[in-house]
Structure formats: C-alpha cells, structure tokens
Design a protein around this motif. Structure first.
Motif, PDB file in Angstrom:
ATOM      1  N   HIS A 140       0.845  -1.231  -0.131  1.00 32.54           N
ATOM      2  CA  HIS A 140      -0.003   0.116  -0.025  1.00 32.54           C
ATOM      3  C   HIS A 140       0.924   1.102   0.038  1.00 32.54           C
ATOM      4  CE1 HIS A 140      -3.143  -2.990   1.121  1.00 32.54           C
ATOM      5  NE2 HIS A 140      -3.892  -1.873   0.841  1.00 32.54           N
ATOM      6  N   ALA A 141       0.150   2.165  -0.424  1.00 32.25           N
ATOM      7  CA  ALA A 141       1.107   3.531  -0.314  1.00 32.25           C
ATOM      8  C   ALA A 141       0.433   4.422   0.559  1.00 32.25           C
ATOM      9  CB  ALA A 141       1.023   4.189  -1.642  1.00 32.25           C
ATOM     10  N   THR A 142       1.233   5.558   1.103  1.00 31.52           N
ATOM     11  CA  THR A 142       1.048   6.536   1.928  1.00 31.52           C
ATOM     12  C   THR A 142       1.511   7.806   1.555  1.00 31.52           C
ATOM     13  OG1 THR A 142       2.724   6.499   3.451  1.00 31.52           O
ATOM     14  CG2 THR A 142       0.853   5.199   3.905  1.00 31.52           C
ATOM     15  N   MET A 143       1.027   9.084   1.524  1.00 29.15           N
ATOM     16  CA  MET A 143       1.466  10.114   0.882  1.00 29.15           C
ATOM     17  C   MET A 143       0.657  11.373   1.884  1.00 29.15           C
ATOM     18  SD  MET A 143       1.689  11.383  -2.924  1.00 29.15           S
ATOM     19  CE  MET A 143       2.925  12.378  -3.435  1.00 29.15           C
ATOM     20  N   TRP A 144       1.746  12.016   2.402  1.00 29.78           N
ATOM     21  CA  TRP A 144       1.201  13.341   3.375  1.00 29.78           C
ATOM     22  C   TRP A 144       0.375  12.696   4.408  1.00 29.78           C
ATOM     23  CZ3 TRP A 144       3.885  17.262   3.459  1.00 29.78           C
ATOM     24  CH2 TRP A 144       4.521  17.866   2.197  1.00 29.78           C
ATOM     25  N   VAL A 145       0.951  11.647   5.217  1.00 26.93           N
ATOM     26  CA  VAL A 145       0.372  11.371   6.369  1.00 26.93           C
ATOM     27  C   VAL A 145       1.219  11.337   7.394  1.00 26.93           C
ATOM     28  CG1 VAL A 145      -0.654   8.752   7.264  1.00 26.93           C
ATOM     29  CG2 VAL A 145      -0.966   9.339   4.830  1.00 26.93           C
ATOM     30  N   SER A 146       0.367  11.874   8.560  1.00 31.18           N
ATOM     31  CA  SER A 146       1.230  11.813   9.705  1.00 31.18           C
ATOM     32  C   SER A 146       0.746  10.763  10.753  1.00 31.18           C
ATOM     33  CB  SER A 146       1.105  13.258  10.397  1.00 31.18           C
ATOM     34  OG  SER A 146       1.837  13.158  11.635  1.00 31.18           O
ATOM     35  N   PHE A 147       1.874  10.074  11.158  1.00 30.43           N
ATOM     36  CA  PHE A 147       1.651   8.701  12.356  1.00 30.43           C
ATOM     37  C   PHE A 147       2.466   9.468  13.481  1.00 30.43           C
ATOM     38  CE2 PHE A 147       1.158   6.173   8.477  1.00 30.43           C
ATOM     39  CZ  PHE A 147      -0.215   5.509   8.699  1.00 30.43           C
ATOM     40  N   ALA A 148       2.839  10.659  13.713  1.00 31.99           N
ATOM     41  CA  ALA A 148       3.437  11.143  14.677  1.00 31.99           C
ATOM     42  C   ALA A 148       2.961  10.599  16.073  1.00 31.99           C
ATOM     43  CB  ALA A 148       3.587  12.479  14.671  1.00 31.99           C
ATOM     44  N   SER A 149       4.132  10.106  16.715  1.00 31.67           N
ATOM     45  CA  SER A 149       3.829   9.646  18.342  1.00 31.67           C
ATOM     46  C   SER A 149       3.016   8.382  18.366  1.00 31.67           C
ATOM     47  CB  SER A 149       3.436  10.824  19.196  1.00 31.67           C
ATOM     48  OG  SER A 149       4.234  11.764  19.084  1.00 31.67           O
ATOM     49  N   SER A 150       3.001   7.642  17.383  1.00 29.10           N
ATOM     50  CA  SER A 150       2.160   6.365  17.144  1.00 29.10           C
ATOM     51  C   SER A 150       3.061   5.414  17.714  1.00 29.10           C
ATOM     52  CB  SER A 150       1.342   6.194  16.110  1.00 29.10           C
ATOM     53  OG  SER A 150       0.487   7.187  15.732  1.00 29.10           O
ATOM     54  N   CYS A 206       3.828  -4.965  12.973  1.00 32.70           N
ATOM     55  CA  CYS A 206       3.233  -4.352  11.679  1.00 32.70           C
ATOM     56  C   CYS A 206       4.328  -4.706  10.267  1.00 32.70           C
ATOM     57  CB  CYS A 206       3.029  -2.966  11.414  1.00 32.70           C
ATOM     58  SG  CYS A 206       1.634  -2.334  12.769  1.00 32.70           S
ATOM     59  N   ASN A 207       3.556  -4.923   9.136  1.00 29.56           N
ATOM     60  CA  ASN A 207       4.183  -5.506   8.150  1.00 29.56           C
ATOM     61  C   ASN A 207       4.094  -4.244   6.722  1.00 29.56           C
ATOM     62  OD1 ASN A 207       5.287  -6.722   5.766  1.00 29.56           O
ATOM     63  ND2 ASN A 207       3.406  -8.197   5.617  1.00 29.56           N
ATOM     64  N   PHE A 208       5.360  -3.665   6.629  1.00 31.34           N
ATOM     65  CA  PHE A 208       5.490  -2.498   5.502  1.00 31.34           C
ATOM     66  C   PHE A 208       5.930  -3.093   4.261  1.00 31.34           C
ATOM     67  CE2 PHE A 208       5.287  -0.314   9.744  1.00 31.34           C
ATOM     68  CZ  PHE A 208       4.193   0.770   9.501  1.00 31.34           C
ATOM     69  N   VAL A 209       6.136  -4.370   4.378  1.00 31.03           N
ATOM     70  CA  VAL A 209       7.032  -5.243   3.016  1.00 31.03           C
ATOM     71  C   VAL A 209       6.399  -4.458   1.851  1.00 31.03           C
ATOM     72  CG1 VAL A 209       7.612  -7.029   2.075  1.00 31.03           C
ATOM     73  CG2 VAL A 209       7.567  -7.034   4.361  1.00 31.03           C
ATOM     74  N   GLY A 210       7.210  -3.986   0.898  1.00 30.48           N
ATOM     75  CA  GLY A 210       6.651  -3.410  -0.593  1.00 30.48           C
ATOM     76  C   GLY A 210       5.819  -2.313  -0.398  1.00 30.48           C
ATOM     77  N   SER A 211       5.824  -1.729   0.622  1.00 25.60           N
ATOM     78  CA  SER A 211       5.067  -0.333   0.814  1.00 25.60           C
ATOM     79  C   SER A 211       5.630   0.893   0.073  1.00 25.60           C
ATOM     80  CB  SER A 211       4.687   0.135   2.248  1.00 25.60           C
ATOM     81  OG  SER A 211       3.970  -0.984   2.784  1.00 25.60           O
ATOM     82  N   HIS A 212       4.804   1.490  -0.317  1.00 31.90           N
ATOM     83  CA  HIS A 212       5.409   2.726  -0.878  1.00 31.90           C
ATOM     84  C   HIS A 212       5.069   4.201  -0.288  1.00 31.90           C
ATOM     85  CE1 HIS A 212       6.992   5.474  -4.215  1.00 31.90           C
ATOM     86  NE2 HIS A 212       6.128   6.164  -3.638  1.00 31.90           N
ATOM     87  N   LEU A 213       6.174   4.630   0.560  1.00 28.71           N
ATOM     88  CA  LEU A 213       5.776   5.732   1.591  1.00 28.71           C
ATOM     89  C   LEU A 213       6.444   6.984   0.964  1.00 28.71           C
ATOM     90  CD1 LEU A 213       6.746   4.163   5.057  1.00 28.71           C
ATOM     91  CD2 LEU A 213       4.490   3.890   3.533  1.00 28.71           C
ATOM     92  N   GLU A 214       5.868   8.186   0.953  1.00 25.38           N
ATOM     93  CA  GLU A 214       6.320   9.425   0.498  1.00 25.38           C
ATOM     94  C   GLU A 214       5.892  10.503   1.376  1.00 25.38           C
ATOM     95  OE1 GLU A 214       6.535  10.019  -3.697  1.00 25.38           O
ATOM     96  OE2 GLU A 214       6.958  12.132  -3.698  1.00 25.38           O
ATOM     97  N   ASN A 215       6.565  11.606   1.722  1.00 22.11           N
ATOM     98  CA  ASN A 215       6.121  12.671   2.592  1.00 22.11           C
ATOM     99  C   ASN A 215       5.108  12.193   3.899  1.00 22.11           C
ATOM    100  OD1 ASN A 215       7.670  14.700   1.327  1.00 22.11           O
ATOM    101  ND2 ASN A 215       5.954  14.612  -0.391  1.00 22.11           N
ATOM    102  N   THR A 216       5.780  11.190   4.469  1.00 24.40           N
ATOM    103  CA  THR A 216       5.048  10.616   5.638  1.00 24.40           C
ATOM    104  C   THR A 216       6.078  10.725   6.746  1.00 24.40           C
ATOM    105  OG1 THR A 216       3.822   8.836   3.912  1.00 24.40           O
ATOM    106  CG2 THR A 216       4.033   8.254   6.422  1.00 24.40           C
ATOM    107  N   PHE A 217       5.140  10.989   7.935  1.00 23.99           N
ATOM    108  CA  PHE A 217       5.919  11.345   9.252  1.00 23.99           C
ATOM    109  C   PHE A 217       5.646  10.422  10.117  1.00 23.99           C
ATOM    110  CE2 PHE A 217       5.234  14.869   6.208  1.00 23.99           C
ATOM    111  CZ  PHE A 217       6.629  15.359   6.186  1.00 23.99           C
ATOM    112  N   PHE A 218       6.679   9.755  10.689  1.00 26.12           N
ATOM    113  CA  PHE A 218       6.594   8.841  11.987  1.00 26.12           C
ATOM    114  C   PHE A 218       7.254   9.448  13.104  1.00 26.12           C
ATOM    115  CE2 PHE A 218       6.179   6.110   8.233  1.00 26.12           C
ATOM    116  CZ  PHE A 218       5.027   5.409   8.252  1.00 26.12           C
ATOM    117  N   ASP A 219       7.407  10.994  13.200  1.00 29.57           N
ATOM    118  CA  ASP A 219       8.272  11.514  14.199  1.00 29.57           C
ATOM    119  C   ASP A 219       7.765  10.796  15.677  1.00 29.57           C
ATOM    120  OD1 ASP A 219       9.100  12.646  12.111  1.00 29.57           O
ATOM    121  OD2 ASP A 219       8.798  14.733  12.657  1.00 29.57           O
TER     122      ASP A 219
END
Lengths: 173, 194
Positions: A46-56, A61-74
């Motif tokens: 799956h893909a994420t773009m302009w998503v904020s997961f900050a402080s989560s 979890c399985n991110f295999v083969g995902s496409h992430l861009e401008n995503t924030f896991f701070d």
C-alpha cells in the motif's frame, strides 16, 4: 496538506480502522493518525502520501513492499516491524524508537532518522542515499551491503554497529 | 494544493512544485537546474509554470531561472531585485502573497543572509539551504546563528510544531523534530535555564 483525521482518540487502537480503509483504498492520502496504536497491521503493497503517524506505536506491523512518500513517523515506536523492500522517499522517522525491526532490501533514500533509538535492527542490502542518522543511538544495528552515499551519521552513538560492504567512504560518519 | 518533491541529480538539491490538485498554473521552488526530467514532471501533472520562488539565490539557480523564463511567462520572488537578467519581486519583510494563485506566507531570514527567505504554504515550510533536518544552514558567526535559532522559534514555531519543513537539501522534517532533536535549539534552551 493533512486534510482528515483518523477517527478515535489519543492512544486508541486504530488497527481495525486502517485495515478497513485498505480494504477499499490502495493508499492513505492527506491523513492525520497521530498518537494511535497499530498492532499487526498489514501495510504491505500500500502507499501513503502526506500522512502523519507522529507519536504512534506500531507492533508487529508489515510494511513489506509499501510505498511511502512525505510520511511522518516522528517520535513513533516500532517493535518487531518488517520494512523489507519498502520504498520510501522523504519520510521522517525523527526521534522514533525501533526494536527488532528489519529494513532488509529497502530503498529509503533521503529519509530522516535523526535522533532515533534503534536496537537490534537490520538495514542490510538497503539504499540509504542522502538519509540522515544525526544524533541517532544505534545498538546492534547492521548495515551490510548498503548504499550510504551522502548519508550522514554525525554525532550518532554507535554500539555493535556493523558497516560491511557498504560505501561508508561516501557517507559522513 | 499538491506538492511534488523532486531530487534534482544535476544540482544535488531538492526542487518543489506546488499547484492545484487538478493541474493548471504552478510555482516552482529553488530550481537549481531546469532539466528535461522537470519538464516531464510538469507535463505529467498538467502544470504550466507561473512563478519561480527562491529561498536563497545561488549561481546555478540564476541560470535555471533564466532558462525557465525563456519557456514560461513567469514572475520571480526572492530576497533580491534581480535573478540574473530577470526582475525579481524583492521580499524584505514578512508578508502574505499570492503567487501563481496560491497563498504564500514569506518570512525573510536575514540571520542566514540578506537575500534569504523562508516560505510557508498551508502547513509546510520551504526552507532551502537555510534550515535542514538535524542542522542549520551556514551562518557568518555565532551571533547570526543564535539569531537564526530565535527566528525559527519566534516566526516559524508559532504556526504549530507539527508544521512540516521541506528543505533544499536532504530529507523532510518537522518543526517538532527540529526543536526537540537538533542541538542548536536545545542548546539555546539550556543556555536560558543556566
């Protein structure tokens, strides 16, 4: 850029809600899902773009083969997560904590790992061009056969870190 | 609004294109070159450039702006009167602008240089070489560095710590990450406490 907020309150388990979205959508776009917890969620392919997961918090979890861009896991927390073959660009994990996570074969060019605390993680066979690990605390982390050209590890605290067959001469350690 | 991040392999820096979701007139931030791949990006997203926005003018950018001006009818915004032979709307104080139909908040950063300007669109700051993930851009002395730190705190952090920073060099970051993880900002807090 972040238009909607995921339902549920601070600290709530949003695993089922994300799985439900993935049932209909291939990507998350312009979403705030901060301070939530995710257990066993399959983000793969799956893909994420302009998503904020900050402080989560992400567990198994399985991110295999995902496409992430401008995503924030701070300042997020990851335990036993698999980022193998992940394709990430301009993703920020600043201040995040990683425990027993695998990034094998991932492409994570120009990502922000500044200030992370990573234990028992494996970045082998990954591409980390222009990625930053400034001020990171790295314990038992493997970087075998990685492309680290332009990567910056300045001021990082490294214990049991293995850089093997990686072009460290092109990085700033 | 859509933001397209592009790493330019010719200049080694990041270029950003901002425009409406469904195509139309767009603006480009800090083009260090104007190669064919950028034209392809613009075409793919059905954009036509209406403006060039400069955070800090540098030699390669001057050539890029002159090239873009030959292709598109553009306005240029930055902290100078001219970019090469192209007239530039000089931003000398903090102001709200409409650039290529998009609302833009411009914040001059004299601590970095007299020509430096940071731009804010929605919750995203475009900082060029002035601020980047985990560090600050070059300043001429310790006083300028301290001034830059306080400018970030006073003029940028007030928009919320979850604001995103898209720099001209390196990866994206957030105001929260910078204030909490970058020694420059923490050092200032420690100094105050002492």
């Amino acid at each position: 850029m972040f238009e909607t907020t995921l339902e549920g309150g601070r600290g709530s388990d949003a695993s089922a809600r994300i799985q439900e979205i993935f049932h209909h959508e291939q990507r998350l776009y312009r979403l705030v899902a901060e301070r939530r917890s995710f257990t066993g969620v399959d983000f793969s392919d799956h893909a994420t773009m302009w998503v904020s997961f900050a402080s989560s918090a992400f567990t198994s979890c399985n991110f295999v083969g995902s496409h992430l861009e401008n995503t924030f896991f701070d300042f997020a927390r990851f335990e036993d997560c698999d980022f193998g073959d992940l394709n990430a660009f301009n993703v920020s994990f600043a201040g995040a904590r990683f425990n027993r996570c695998s990034f094998i074969g991932a492409t994570m060019d120009q990502c922000n790992f500044n200030g992370i605390d990573a234990k028992s993680c494996d970045f082998s066979d990954s591409s980390l061009r222009r990625t930053r690990f400034i001020n990171a605390r790295l314990t038992d982390v493997r970087y075998v056969n990685c492309d680290v050209s332009g990567a910056i590890f300045s001021f990082s605290h490294r214990e049991g870190v293995v850089f093997k067959q990686s072009n460290v001469e092109d990085a700033r350690l | 609004m859509k933001i397209i991040s592009h790493h330019c392999r010719f200049s080694g820096g990041n270029v950003y294109i901002c425009g409406p979701d469904d195509g139309g007139t767009a603006l480009i931030i800090d083009p260090g070159a104007f190669p064919r791949e950028l034209i392809e990006v613009l075409t793919f997203h059905r954009y036509e450039l209406g403006a060039v926005v400069i955070t800090h003018p540098e030699e390669p950018m001057i050539h890029a702006v002159e090239t873009i001006a030959r292709v598109y009818r553009i306005e240029v915004f930055g902290g100078v009167d001219r970019i090469g032979s192209i007239p530039c709307r000089n931003i000398t104080e903090e102001e709200e602008l409409e650039i290529a139909g998009l609302p833009v908040h411009a914040i001059p950063m004299p601590a970095h240089s007299r020509e430096s300007v940071v731009y804010r669109m929605e919750e995203v700051f475009f900082t060029g070489p002035i601020i980047h993930a985990g560090t600050l851009g070059r300043t001429v002395n310790a006083y300028a560095q301290a001034l830059m730190v306080s400018t970030v705190r006073d003029r940028m952090a007030r928009f919320g710590e979850s604001s995103v920073i898209l720099p001209g060099i390196g990866p994206a970051t957030t105001i929260r990450a910078e204030l909490n993880l970058t020694p420059f900002y923490r050092a200032e807090v420690d100094d105050i406490r002492v």
